[in-house]
Motif scaffolding. Structure first.
Motif, short mmCIF file in Angstrom:
data_model
loop_
_atom_site.label_atom_id
_atom_site.label_comp_id
_atom_site.label_asym_id
_atom_site.label_seq_id
_atom_site.Cartn_x
_atom_site.Cartn_y
_atom_site.Cartn_z
N GLU A 17 27.14 55.68 4.53
CA GLU A 17 27.73 56.58 5.65
C GLU A 17 28.68 57.38 4.91
N VAL A 18 29.37 58.36 5.28
CA VAL A 18 30.41 58.85 4.57
C VAL A 18 31.83 58.33 5.24
N ASN A 19 32.44 57.77 4.40
CA ASN A 19 33.47 56.87 4.69
C ASN A 19 34.80 57.76 5.16
N ASN A 20 34.79 58.95 4.48
CA ASN A 20 36.02 59.71 4.97
C ASN A 20 35.59 60.92 5.81
N GLY A 21 34.45 60.75 6.34
CA GLY A 21 33.93 61.67 7.24
C GLY A 21 34.94 61.75 8.74
N THR A 65 33.42 60.07 -0.14
CA THR A 65 33.31 58.85 -0.45
C THR A 65 32.01 58.25 0.29
N ILE A 66 31.12 57.56 -0.16
CA ILE A 66 29.88 57.03 0.74
C ILE A 66 29.94 55.69 0.58
N GLY A 67 29.38 54.89 1.29
CA GLY A 67 29.42 53.34 1.23
C GLY A 67 28.37 52.90 2.06
N PRO A 68 28.00 51.46 2.17
CA PRO A 68 26.93 50.91 3.03
C PRO A 68 27.76 50.41 4.33
N LYS A 69 27.03 50.61 5.32
CA LYS A 69 27.78 49.88 6.43
C LYS A 69 27.77 48.39 6.64
N VAL A 70 26.68 47.78 6.03
CA VAL A 70 26.78 46.20 6.13
C VAL A 70 26.59 45.67 4.74
N HIS A 71 25.99 46.11 3.77
CA HIS A 71 25.74 45.40 2.69
C HIS A 71 26.98 45.24 1.63
N LYS A 72 27.30 44.12 1.27
CA LYS A 72 28.40 43.94 0.34
C LYS A 72 28.12 44.22 -1.11
N VAL A 127 20.94 51.32 -5.98
CA VAL A 127 20.76 52.58 -5.21
C VAL A 127 21.47 53.80 -5.88
N TYR A 128 20.50 54.91 -6.49
CA TYR A 128 21.12 55.83 -7.07
C TYR A 128 21.50 57.18 -6.18
N VAL A 129 22.59 57.48 -6.50
CA VAL A 129 22.97 58.77 -5.38
C VAL A 129 23.45 59.91 -6.38
N GLY A 168 35.21 48.69 -1.70
CA GLY A 168 36.20 48.96 -0.52
C GLY A 168 36.73 47.69 -0.16
N SER A 169 37.69 47.63 0.88
CA SER A 169 38.60 46.59 1.51
C SER A 169 37.94 45.36 1.79
N ALA A 170 36.59 45.73 2.54
CA ALA A 170 35.82 44.75 3.06
C ALA A 170 34.77 44.22 1.99
N GLY A 171 34.65 44.73 0.82
CA GLY A 171 34.03 44.00 -0.31
C GLY A 171 32.56 44.94 -0.69
N HIS A 172 32.50 46.17 0.08
CA HIS A 172 31.20 47.02 0.05
C HIS A 172 31.59 47.95 -1.53
N SER A 173 30.36 48.03 -1.74
CA SER A 173 30.28 48.79 -3.19
C SER A 173 30.35 50.38 -2.63
N ASN A 174 31.48 51.19 -2.82
CA ASN A 174 31.61 52.71 -2.75
C ASN A 174 31.33 53.74 -3.73
N ALA A 175 31.10 54.72 -3.57
CA ALA A 175 30.90 55.66 -4.62
C ALA A 175 31.73 56.95 -4.20
#
Length: 477
Positions: free
Chosen positions: A205-209, A261-268, A147-149, A308-315
């Motif tokens: 989602e915006v993780n630091n929102g 910082t953005i990252g998926p809610k579900v996908h690892k 996913v390109y952001v 992320g700490s839960a194994g998610h890919s964050n940007a």
């Protein structure tokens, strides 16, 4: 009363007003007509020639739709009527959005009962299943979906050190390729919000929102860019507050790396990977800053991918800001230097005038304490001293030493005291020498204190901004 609307799909609209002073009804009926055109066409294709739709719009924008065949309510063949009941005046955009959601739900319920036919709602659900299945096949094949952001900043309203937050207006643009949409028929996929929401999406989602509000509705956010490649785009504009942990050790010469910082809610990470959009260079990221006057914003934005700490890919997008320190130099440091200079006048008062010298030093010390309290109102309670704190605390120490020197020289020249010599004149001469030496030493120490602290602050500022913003220092994050 009846209000005629001339369209190919609607012959009569009955409007019932339960509240007075209802505004923008004409615009609402235009929205109603446009929204029902596609739905009525689908019913036409499904061989439902006559029907009645009752739309109940409540004050909280909740819409209830009941669809009945013509035979059940005694309508003549080919007649279509829409009974609209509104309990309160609501915003037009909210009205239209709630209406569209209810239309889709009602159409889905209606067409499920028609054997051998497939509505566009069911078609969208079928494409949605194919979209999710394509994603699963990619993951099972060991290829995470990319996913390109990219980021665009419309304005930065405030950078607050007291609660470590930033008030900002920005948009996140993302795109990906969905094989299920390649050569999809426009009859099967008509680009409605409901149809888009059936597809697979990264769910970012915006993780630091902290307190963010979404500004764009579904019609603005979704876009099937290319039927040939299945390229789909989703964008969202946010306005509100994001968390921003600041390092204030160099205050007021500090720099700040504002993260989004953005990252998926579900996908690892194994199933989804976030990358910066290669079609838009990170160096072309637009950062506007119309409201901020006490910070200077760097136009180059950094980008970092992380797990992320839960194994998610964050940007993480990194916006570099430099505090404009001229305000603090003139309003705080210049006053502090003036206080120090004023305290040196104590050495010009005769050593024997203890009361006069102590009154002066206590007054200056209390003024410096008040100065420190005013300064602390702009900063959080951090467990370290900032550069400006170091200057203020160093001034406290110098004023305290001036007070000790005042008492010591008084003891040397005053008769019948602990350190008084039998020759009072000799003690007075020693006290005078000490005063002369203090008048040279204390200004030198005070000047060195201010110069060293300012130099350390500027050096820390240069160090923080010395690298490329694409590799922002981790201590700023």
């Amino acid at each position: 009363r009846e209000m005629p609307i001339i369209t190919g799909w609607m012959s009569r609209v009955v409007r019932r007003e339960q509240e007075q002073n209802v505004e923008n009804w004409d615009a609402c009926f235009v929205e109603l007509r446009n929204s029902f055109l596609g739905w009525a066409a689908t019913l036409e294709d499904a061989k439902v020639a006559s029907y009645m739709c009752v739309v109940d719009i409540t004050s909280d924008c909740r819409v209830e739709i009941v669809v009945e065949p013509a035979a059940a309510i005694g309508l003549h063949s080919g007649e279509r009527s829409f009974l609209v009941v509104a309990q309160n005046d609501i915003e037009r955009d909210q009205w239209a959005e709630a209406l569209q959601q209810a239309i889709d739900a009602a159409a889905y319920r209606e067409h499920r009962t028609i054997p051998g036919q497939m509505s566009r709602i069911q078609a969208a659900e079928t494409i949605g299943e194919a979209s999710r299945a394509a994603f699963k096949r990619e993951v099972q094949g060991g290829q995470p979906r990319r996913v390109y952001v990219r980021l665009q900043v419309f304005d930065i309203k405030a950078v607050r050190a007291t609660d470590s937050t930033v008030e900002i207006d920005f948009a996140i643009y993302m795109r990906w390729y969905d094989p299920a949409l390649i050569h999809a028929s426009k009859q099967q996929f008509r680009r409605t919000v409901h149809e888009y929401e059936q597809l697979w999406s990264p769910g970012l989602e915006v993780n630091n929102g902290v307190e963010l509000r979404e500004m764009w509705d579904g019609n603005t956010s979704w876009n099937l860019k290319d039927y040939e490649t299945g390229e789909i785009k989703y964008s969202q504009r946010y306005f509100g507050i994001v968390a921003n942990q600041m390092d204030l050790r160099a205050f007021p010469f500090d720099a700040d790396a504002i993260p989004i910082t953005i990252g998926p809610k579900v996908h690892k990470k194994l199933s989804l990977k976030l990358e910066h959009d290669p079609e838009h260079s990170i160096r072309t990221t637009k950062v506007a800053c119309k409201s901020l006057i006490d910070w200077e914003i760097d136009q180059e934005v950094g980008f970092q991918s992380s797990e992320g700490s839960a194994g998610h890919s964050n940007a993480t997008f990194i916006i570099t800001a430099r505090r404009r320190y001229a305000y603090y130099m003139w309003k705080f440091m210049s006053i502090n230097i003036g206080v120090c200079i004023y305290s040196w006048a104590i050495f010009l008062i005769p050593p024997g005038s203890l009361q006069e010298r102590l009154e002066m030093i206590v007054t200056i010390f209390l003024a410096e304490v008040a100065f420190g309290l005013v300064l602390s109102a702009d900063l959080p309670r951090v467990p370290y001293l900032t550069v400006l704190d170091q200057i203020v605390v160093g001034t406290y120490a110098l004023l305290f030493l001036v007070g000790l020197e005042t008492q010591f020289v008084y003891l040397l020249c005053a008769p019948d005291r602990w350190f008084s010599s039998e020759d009072v004149d000799a003690g007075a001469r020693v006290a005078d020498v000490i005063d002369r030496m203090s008048f040279c030493i204390f200004p030198l120490v005070a000047t060195s204190l201010h110069a060293c602290c300012i130099y350390r602050g500027l050096r820390a500022r240069r160090s923080a901004l010395g690298g490329s913003p694409h590799d922002a220092p981790t201590h700023l994050l």
